[in-house]
Design an enzyme around this catalytic site. Structure first.
Site, PDB file in Angstrom:
ATOM      1  N   THR A  52       0.883  -1.171  -0.044  1.00  0.00           N
ATOM      2  CA  THR A  52      -0.017  -0.199  -0.126  1.00  0.00           C
ATOM      3  C   THR A  52       0.708   1.387  -0.019  1.00  0.00           C
ATOM      4  O   THR A  52       0.733   1.985  -0.643  1.00  0.00           O
ATOM      5  CB  THR A  52      -0.852  -0.075   1.282  1.00  0.00           C
ATOM      6  OG1 THR A  52      -1.631  -1.181   1.305  1.00  0.00           O
ATOM      7  CG2 THR A  52      -1.842   1.108   1.185  1.00  0.00           C
ATOM      8  N   GLU A  58       9.362   9.372  10.121  1.00  0.00           N
ATOM      9  CA  GLU A  58       8.311  10.242  10.285  1.00  0.00           C
ATOM     10  C   GLU A  58       7.000   9.647  10.067  1.00  0.00           C
ATOM     11  O   GLU A  58       5.980   9.922  10.876  1.00  0.00           O
ATOM     12  CB  GLU A  58       8.567  11.411   9.229  1.00  0.00           C
ATOM     13  CG  GLU A  58       7.294  12.509   9.364  1.00  0.00           C
ATOM     14  CD  GLU A  58       7.342  13.245  10.735  1.00  0.00           C
ATOM     15  OE1 GLU A  58       8.248  13.974  10.937  1.00  0.00           O
ATOM     16  OE2 GLU A  58       6.338  12.989  11.559  1.00  0.00           O
ATOM     17  N   VAL A  82       4.711   7.406  12.998  1.00  0.00           N
ATOM     18  CA  VAL A  82       3.778   7.999  14.177  1.00  0.00           C
ATOM     19  C   VAL A  82       3.007   8.997  13.303  1.00  0.00           C
ATOM     20  O   VAL A  82       3.320   9.975  12.929  1.00  0.00           O
ATOM     21  CB  VAL A  82       4.552   8.732  15.110  1.00  0.00           C
ATOM     22  CG1 VAL A  82       3.455   9.063  16.120  1.00  0.00           C
ATOM     23  CG2 VAL A  82       5.497   7.544  15.885  1.00  0.00           C
ATOM     24  N   GLY A  87     -12.388   0.673   4.869  1.00  0.00           N
ATOM     25  CA  GLY A  87     -10.827   0.519   4.749  1.00  0.00           C
ATOM     26  C   GLY A  87      -9.975   1.335   5.968  1.00  0.00           C
ATOM     27  O   GLY A  87      -8.875   1.155   5.851  1.00  0.00           O
ATOM     28  N   GLU A 131      -7.960  -3.000   9.622  1.00  0.00           N
ATOM     29  CA  GLU A 131      -7.284  -4.298   8.848  1.00  0.00           C
ATOM     30  C   GLU A 131      -8.588  -5.524   9.139  1.00  0.00           C
ATOM     31  O   GLU A 131      -9.417  -5.483  10.090  1.00  0.00           O
ATOM     32  CB  GLU A 131      -6.222  -4.659   9.639  1.00  0.00           C
ATOM     33  CG  GLU A 131      -5.183  -3.654   9.562  1.00  0.00           C
ATOM     34  CD  GLU A 131      -4.229  -3.557   8.427  1.00  0.00           C
ATOM     35  OE1 GLU A 131      -4.351  -4.482   7.665  1.00  0.00           O
ATOM     36  OE2 GLU A 131      -3.765  -2.372   8.158  1.00  0.00           O
ATOM     37  N   LYS A 140       3.557   3.565  19.095  1.00  0.00           N
ATOM     38  CA  LYS A 140       3.886   5.076  18.674  1.00  0.00           C
ATOM     39  C   LYS A 140       4.182   6.025  20.018  1.00  0.00           C
ATOM     40  O   LYS A 140       5.105   6.895  19.921  1.00  0.00           O
ATOM     41  CB  LYS A 140       2.388   5.396  17.934  1.00  0.00           C
ATOM     42  CG  LYS A 140       2.382   4.848  16.462  1.00  0.00           C
ATOM     43  CD  LYS A 140       0.934   4.907  16.100  1.00  0.00           C
ATOM     44  CE  LYS A 140       0.935   4.406  14.655  1.00  0.00           C
ATOM     45  NZ  LYS A 140      -0.504   4.260  14.264  1.00  0.00           N
TER      46      LYS A 140
HETATM   47  N1  NAP Z   1      -0.585   1.340   5.313  1.00  0.00           N
HETATM   48  C1  NAP Z   1      -1.009   2.428   5.902  1.00  0.00           C
HETATM   49  O1  NAP Z   1      -1.826   3.349   6.053  1.00  0.00           O
HETATM   50  C2  NAP Z   1       0.380   2.741   6.832  1.00  0.00           C
HETATM   51  C3  NAP Z   1       0.275   4.020   7.670  1.00  0.00           C
HETATM   52  C4  NAP Z   1       1.582   4.212   8.119  1.00  0.00           C
HETATM   53  C5  NAP Z   1       2.475   3.478   8.508  1.00  0.00           C
HETATM   54  N2  NAP Z   1       2.436   2.232   7.809  1.00  0.00           N
HETATM   55  C6  NAP Z   1       3.664   1.312   7.725  1.00  0.00           C
HETATM   56  O2  NAP Z   1       4.184   1.016   6.431  1.00  0.00           O
HETATM   57  C7  NAP Z   1       4.867  -0.044   6.246  1.00  0.00           C
HETATM   58  C8  NAP Z   1       4.165  -0.824   4.998  1.00  0.00           C
HETATM   59  O3  NAP Z   1       2.626  -1.126   5.021  1.00  0.00           O
HETATM   60  P1  NAP Z   1       1.766  -1.505   4.144  1.00  0.00           P
HETATM   61  O4  NAP Z   1       0.465  -1.132   4.487  1.00  0.00           O
HETATM   62  O5  NAP Z   1       2.408  -0.687   2.675  1.00  0.00           O
HETATM   63  O6  NAP Z   1       2.185  -2.903   3.853  1.00  0.00           O
HETATM   64  P2  NAP Z   1       1.815  -4.184   2.792  1.00  0.00           P
HETATM   65  O7  NAP Z   1       0.736  -3.443   2.012  1.00  0.00           O
HETATM   66  O8  NAP Z   1       1.566  -5.385   3.597  1.00  0.00           O
HETATM   67  O9  NAP Z   1       3.181  -4.042   1.920  1.00  0.00           O
HETATM   68  C9  NAP Z   1       4.041  -4.703   2.447  1.00  0.00           C
HETATM   69  C10 NAP Z   1       5.110  -5.050   1.205  1.00  0.00           C
HETATM   70  O10 NAP Z   1       6.195  -5.806   1.750  1.00  0.00           O
HETATM   71  C11 NAP Z   1       6.608  -6.802   1.221  1.00  0.00           C
HETATM   72  N3  NAP Z   1       7.058  -8.022   2.028  1.00  0.00           N
HETATM   73  C12 NAP Z   1       6.383  -8.426   3.125  1.00  0.00           C
HETATM   74  N4  NAP Z   1       7.358  -9.489   3.670  1.00  0.00           N
HETATM   75  C13 NAP Z   1       8.489  -9.383   2.960  1.00  0.00           C
HETATM   76  C14 NAP Z   1       9.596 -10.030   3.026  1.00  0.00           C
HETATM   77  N5  NAP Z   1       9.817 -11.241   3.891  1.00  0.00           N
HETATM   78  N6  NAP Z   1      10.659  -9.951   2.189  1.00  0.00           N
HETATM   79  C15 NAP Z   1      10.486  -9.247   0.889  1.00  0.00           C
HETATM   80  N7  NAP Z   1       9.138  -8.287   1.110  1.00  0.00           N
HETATM   81  C16 NAP Z   1       8.320  -8.485   1.849  1.00  0.00           C
HETATM   82  C17 NAP Z   1       5.379  -7.106   0.429  1.00  0.00           C
HETATM   83  O11 NAP Z   1       5.734  -8.055  -0.700  1.00  0.00           O
HETATM   84  P3  NAP Z   1       4.403  -8.422  -1.802  1.00  0.00           P
HETATM   85  O12 NAP Z   1       4.198  -7.488  -2.664  1.00  0.00           O
HETATM   86  O13 NAP Z   1       5.268  -9.659  -2.393  1.00  0.00           O
HETATM   87  O14 NAP Z   1       3.531  -9.195  -1.007  1.00  0.00           O
HETATM   88  C18 NAP Z   1       4.804  -5.918   0.277  1.00  0.00           C
HETATM   89  O15 NAP Z   1       5.184  -5.599  -1.013  1.00  0.00           O
HETATM   90  C19 NAP Z   1       4.625  -0.789   7.586  1.00  0.00           C
HETATM   91  O16 NAP Z   1       5.584  -0.896   8.576  1.00  0.00           O
HETATM   92  C20 NAP Z   1       3.352  -0.064   8.319  1.00  0.00           C
HETATM   93  O17 NAP Z   1       3.243  -0.137   9.482  1.00  0.00           O
HETATM   94  C21 NAP Z   1       1.358   1.767   6.968  1.00  0.00           C
END
Ligand code: NAP
Length: 407
Positions: free
Chosen positions: A14, A114, A117, A172, A175, A190
């Site tokens: 995402t 940044e 949190v 959305g 989760e 955080k």
């Molecule tokens: N989503 C939000 O709104 C949000 C807000 C604030 C902070 N965050 C933080 O941002 C970070 C990413 O969140 P997200 O929502 O983007 O997560 P996500 O949609 O689950 O994406 C995770 C990515 O990491 C890859 N990945 C997972 N395990 C892996 C491994 N073992 N080796 C290599 N790549 C791997 C996945 O690969 P595949 O594509 O192959 O599955 C995917 O591309 C997290 O730390 C989250 O806490 C997210």
């Protein structure tokens, strides 16, 4: 023309995907601000890329995998190889902060987070850089958008907790597995990060007690509204003598509190200190593009060579035995002497009552009261005693109230 800044992107979910697009879209603006044009030099996913190759071919690493491993391994390897790192991973920074900051210091490179949190809200920059040398007294935060949406939905529509959670999932904001959000663990991570930066002390995640919103009932929210209170899942980190306390719990705020009007999936943080009175920032706490914007701002800071003020300082004691005021909801038999009996138990335990309202009659009679601040152990002793009174029809419900008044 200067060399491009080669970014190794770990994770393209995402946030990673939104970041990939944003880099292409804002490359000229980044170049104007930092003197270097960013480009993505490699992407690691489960099904794509090789970490060692990506590391060798990049000038800085952006970690957007999430979770502890392999994120920790990759971030440490990058720092030790002398590459600055940007991450949005709150669990990683909260759980392994000491190790990561040490590796960054030893290598003389930056670690920025940044987006870890409050998403798009630049609260890390505020606490670490803007107010980096200011003595802070308290940091209060609504740092989980899922729970703030659920509580807002319950308050505005009268929905039950369960129905509001389903609505959050449909939109959305939650989760499929919302456990870490609704039980307060996400907010605790955080707040541990904010406390570390605000009070210049290492903070172990295990020292941050947290409670969630799973047990909140809609009628608590509506009764408390009559007392001028609104319910939030709040994180509070504050100085306590020579130590600090950091905790997360659902609590009522009076209308004058700067965080009381923050509704829906928004996040907000209020920082207080003698020389600043109070500063509050609010905005979207999650979302792909919103979070990616915060990640890109860290990339720009690194390229521009702006080093954050970070001194870990000595370890302060983290205190757990605290004073609080409480909202107390009692379902009672409608008969004379009930209020006096409850007041007697409270008084004997040193708890005084600030306000009380009676609602309903007969089998629906309830007493809703707010107590003054007192040691939590004394309040819970009274709570235990009250729950054994024979005219109680249900276990009394207690929720903390933040009493601080703001001008
Ligand atoms: N989503 C939000 O709104 C949000 C807000 C604030 C902070 N965050 C933080 O941002 C970070 C990413 O969140 P997200 O929502 O983007 O997560 P996500 O949609 O689950 O994406 C995770 C990515 O990491 C890859 N990945 C997972 N395990 C892996 C491994 N073992 N080796 C290599 N790549 C791997 C996945 O690969 P595949 O594509 O192959 O599955 C995917 O591309 C997290 O730390 C989250 O806490 C997210």
């Amino acid at each position: 023309m200067s060399e491009p800044a080669r970014i190794g992107l770990l994770g393209r979910g995402t946030v990673g995907d939104a970041f990939h697009e944003l880099v292409a879209e804002r490359a000229s603006a980044v170049e104007a601000a930092s003197g270097r044009r960013p480009e993505i030099s490699g992407v690691l996913r489960r099904s794509e890329g090789d970490f060692e190759e990506i590391l060798a071919g990049s000038d800085l690493i952006v970690e957007l995998i999430g979770g502890l491993e392999p994120a920790r391994d990759h971030v440490l390897a990058a720092l030790r190889a002398g590459k600055p790192v940007v991450t949005a991973n709150k669990q990683l920074v909260a759980r392994h902060g000491d190790e990561l900051f040490e590796a960054a210091r030893e290598a003389g490179v930056q670690l920025r987070f940044e987006a870890a949190v409050a998403g798009a809200v630049p609260v890390i920059r505020l606490v670490q850089e803007g107010l980096g040398t200011i003595a802070l007294e308290r940091i209060s935060g609504i740092v989980n958008g899922t729970t703030n949406f659920i509580l807002s939905e319950m308050a505005s529509t009268g929905a039950s907790y369960e129905d509001a959670l389903v609505r959050a999932q449909e939109l959305g904001y939650a989760e499929a597995d919302p456990t870490e959000d609704v039980n307060g663990a996400d907010a605790a991570a955080k707040m541990a990060i904010l406390a570390r930066l605000g009070f210049h002390t290492p903070v172990d995640l295990d020292d941050v007690p947290f409670e969630g919103i799973e047990g909140i009932r809609t009628d608590d929210i509506s009764y408390a509204r009559d007392l001028g209170l609104s319910l939030k899942l709040l994180g509070i980190a504050e100085r306590r003598g020579a130590g600090i306390s950091v905790r997360v719990f659902p609590c009522f705020l009076y209308r004058g509190h700067p965080l009381a009007p923050v509704e829906g999936p928004f996040n907000a943080v209020t920082v207080e200190g003698p020389s600043i009175t109070e500063i509050t920032m609010s905005g979207p706490g999650a979302g792909g593009i919103e979070t990616a914007s915060a990640v890109l701002s860290d990339v720009v800071s690194i390229l521009a060579g702006e080093a954050p003020v970070h001194s870990p300082g000595r370890r302060l004691e983290v205190l757990r035995d605290l004073d609080s005021s409480f909202y107390l909801h009692l379902e009672v038999a409608d008969r004379p002497g009930v209020l006096a009996a409850i007041a007697e138990v409270l008084g004997r335990n040193g708890i005084s009552v600030k306000s009380v309202v009676q609602r309903g009659t007969g089998s629906d009679a309830r007493l809703v009261m707010v107590t003054h601040r007192a040691p939590e152990a004394d309040f819970y002793a009274a709570h235990e005693e009250i729950s054994r009174l024979d005219f109680l029809r249900a276990v009394p419900r207690a929720i903390r109230v933040v009493e601080e008044e703001f001008v």
